[in-house]
Design a protein around this motif. Structure first.
Motif: not given
Length: 589
Positions: A398-420
């Motif tokens: 549960e604790t690690e999941r919070l960090y993982l979801e935070l990382l996923a949010e930032n990785i998603g934004l980075a992927v979208a920016n690179l695709q754009l």
């Protein structure tokens, strides 16, 4: 001295030592509690200060996006930040109530002042924009004054965090020092008690007392060396030995708790440091390969026990493709469709456990372990998936999941920016009709060759013969079809011999580094024949053969690199004047 007197004295001394030992244990436990409270204060104050910086960044970002794009949604988000501003005021009040020093109170006032000034400038910029003065609004938000206010606010927040960290660390050190002091006294008292019990055991006590004392003596010595791994059994006795046993259990429990808190704090700090490093590197990535490499390198460091894979959604497709992995994930296929993942269907993280009660994603293999799928989204659009394989026994999920979801949010934004960014680069360098590199790409390629004038290069200028006739007889759609048809035939015939560009209109250009005039003639004839012999159908009707005229120029044999395009164009004009469907090289005239 009578034996009964010795026994009574021994019991009296034992009672005194036990009382002192219990008192020091209680004082040690209280100091440990103060130490934990100081650590908690530090974490709370650090989180509140970080929240101040995040709120300031979000408000500034929304204001800048509004004056750049004019999208009312950004303005609405900016005004929604009013609640965030109230939250900021509440956060400052909370900070002040937690025993802030005079220096911290001064930093609070500076932060409040900078935040108000920053807010005033952003509101002024929005007012300028709404009054039609977009340039003035952008100047305010991207000017030096705004930048200094913004960086000043962030610096004040950083100074506050450092000041709070120093104060709370001092409180922790003081509490730890007291705890260690009382712990040392407790250890001494325990040692003296153990010696007294051993003496009594040697003279008068029975085996019923001797065996527990021997065990407790060993426990006390190990606890004195801060070895808390030893187990202290509860013997359930109500005499002095039982009280001593209970005191030792309390002391051991406090020691274990302190070690656990220290280890947890070190672990969390290490995770935060690694996440921060990872975010900095992600922001500096210029393509998907670099992003995948950063994620694959840092994820095993942050979560050593979790294997995983980064999957990116293929453009204009529902296929997810693996772009990077770590720790050898084995439960899932590397590529699969969106519909195979429940997380992507639901738009939220999903845990697939074959032994659980919930549904399992279709991309997981049979008889596999537990998988966690976290969608990567940006502006409501799915761009990929962060797939993770969770160990069978993971109490910190549960604790690690919070960090993982935070990382996923930032990785998603980075992927979208690179695709754009990639789409924008393609739009700037690629012709929309034919898919070939455009005139801008041609100019850049020629400029690169101009810097190397000694290297040979051949240039072909190609023009579709009687192209206007296709437009006049069949319409512009037919003309576009002819253009696409010729571009495809030329690309296939040219292969890797050179680079093909659309020059403009019905003209194409070929650059062939390292090719001399004779080889250029052969390639020009090959291209001419390929176009002439390829049948062209338009809406089910076989049209007249399409032909091209070609002009050839080389450098440095035929002239300078900077003039090669002009000379090839002149040769093309000569070919068209000479009857078309042929190639001409002025270099040989």
């Amino acid at each position: 001295m009578r034996l009964s007197t010795i026994t009574n004295l021994a019991y009296a001394v034992t009672l005194i030592l036990t009382t002192v030992s219990a008192t020091t244990f209680i004082l040690s436990a209280r100091s440990a509690s103060q130490e934990r409270a100081a650590i908690e204060d530090h974490l709370i104050l650090d989180d509140l200060a970080e929240e101040i910086a995040i709120i300031a960044d979000e408000r500034t970002e929304e204001a800048r996006l509004y004056v750049m794009r004019g999208d009312e949604r950004h303005l609405a988000r900016f005004y929604v930040e009013e609640d965030q501003e109230n939250h900021l005021e509440t956060a400052l009040d909370k900070l002040a109530k937690r025993g802030a020093s005079l220096q911290e109170e001064a930093l609070f006032a500076t932060i409040r002042k900078d935040a108000d000034a920053l807010d005033s400038k952003e509101r002024d910029a929005i007012g300028q924009y709404r009054s039609g003065r977009q340039a003035d609004a952008q100047q305010i938000l991207f000017g030096d004054d705004h930048y200094q206010l913004h960086t000043g606010l962030l610096k004040s927040v950083a100074d506050l965090r450092e000041t709070v960290s120093a104060r709370t660390q001092a409180a922790v050190d003081e509490a730890k020092s007291r705890s260690d002091f009382y712990g040392s006294i407790a250890k001494v008292m325990l040692a003296l008690t153990a010696l007294m019990f051993l003496a009594v055991l040697y003279f008068v006590l029975s085996r019923r007392v001797a065996a527990p004392l021997i065990r407790m003596s060993n426990i006390v010595m190990r606890l004195a060396r801060q070895d808390y791994s030893i187990d202290v059994p509860d013997e359930g006795r109500r005499d002095e030995i039982g009280e001593m046993n209970q005191a030792i259990r309390i002391f051991r429990s406090n020691g274990l708790e302190r070690e656990r808190l220290d280890a947890e704090h070190r672990k969390n700090q290490r995770i935060k440091d690694l996440i921060l490093q990872m975010m900095h590197r992600i922001q500096a990535c210029q393509n998907q390969a670099e992003l995948s490499d950063v994620v694959s390198r840092f994820m095993p460091q942050i979560f050593p026990a979790i294997a995983g894979r980064l999957l990116v959604l293929k453009e204009n497709s529902s296929l997810l493709q693996s772009s990077g992995q770590w720790s050898d994930p084995a439960f899932s296929a590397p590529d699969f469709l969106i519909d195979d993942c429940w997380a992507l269907r639901r738009g939220r993280p999903h845990v697939s456990n074959p032994d659980g009660d919930d549904v399992v994603c279709h991309h997981l293999k049979e008889n596999s372990g537990t998988g966690l799928c976290i969608p990567l989204t940006a502006l409501g659009e799915t761009v990929g998936l962060l797939y993770l394989e969770i160990p069978m026994r993971n109490d910190t999920l549960e604790t690690e999941r919070l960090y993982l979801e935070l990382l996923a949010e930032n990785i998603g934004l980075a992927v979208a920016n690179l695709q754009l960014r990639q789409r924008l680069v393609s739009m700037a360098r690629q012709d929309a009709l034919t898919g070939l590199a455009n005139r801008r790409s041609l100019d850049e390629a020629l400029n690169r060759h101009v810097e190397k004038p000694e290297e040979p290069i051949a240039c072909l200028m190609l023009d579709i013969d009687h192209f206007k006739r296709f437009n006049d007889r069949f319409g512009h759609d037919a003309g576009d079809a002819v253009m696409q048809y010729v571009a495809q035939v030329l690309s296939e015939a040219l292969g890797g011999a050179g680079d093909l560009f659309r020059f403009g209109g019905e003209e194409f250009t070929v650059l062939m580094p390292g090719v001399d005039i004779e080889a250029a003639k052969e390639i020009a004839e090959k291209l001419r024949r390929a176009v002439e012999k390829a049948p062209f159908n338009y809406r089910g009707r076989l049209l007249d053969p399409v032909t091209i005229s070609v002009g050839i120029a080389t450098a440095p044999a035929g002239g300078t690199v900077s003039s090669v395009l002009e000379r090839a164009d002149a040769a093309l004009l000569s070919a068209k004047q000479g009857g078309r469907n042929k190639w001409v090289s002025l270099d040989t005239l």
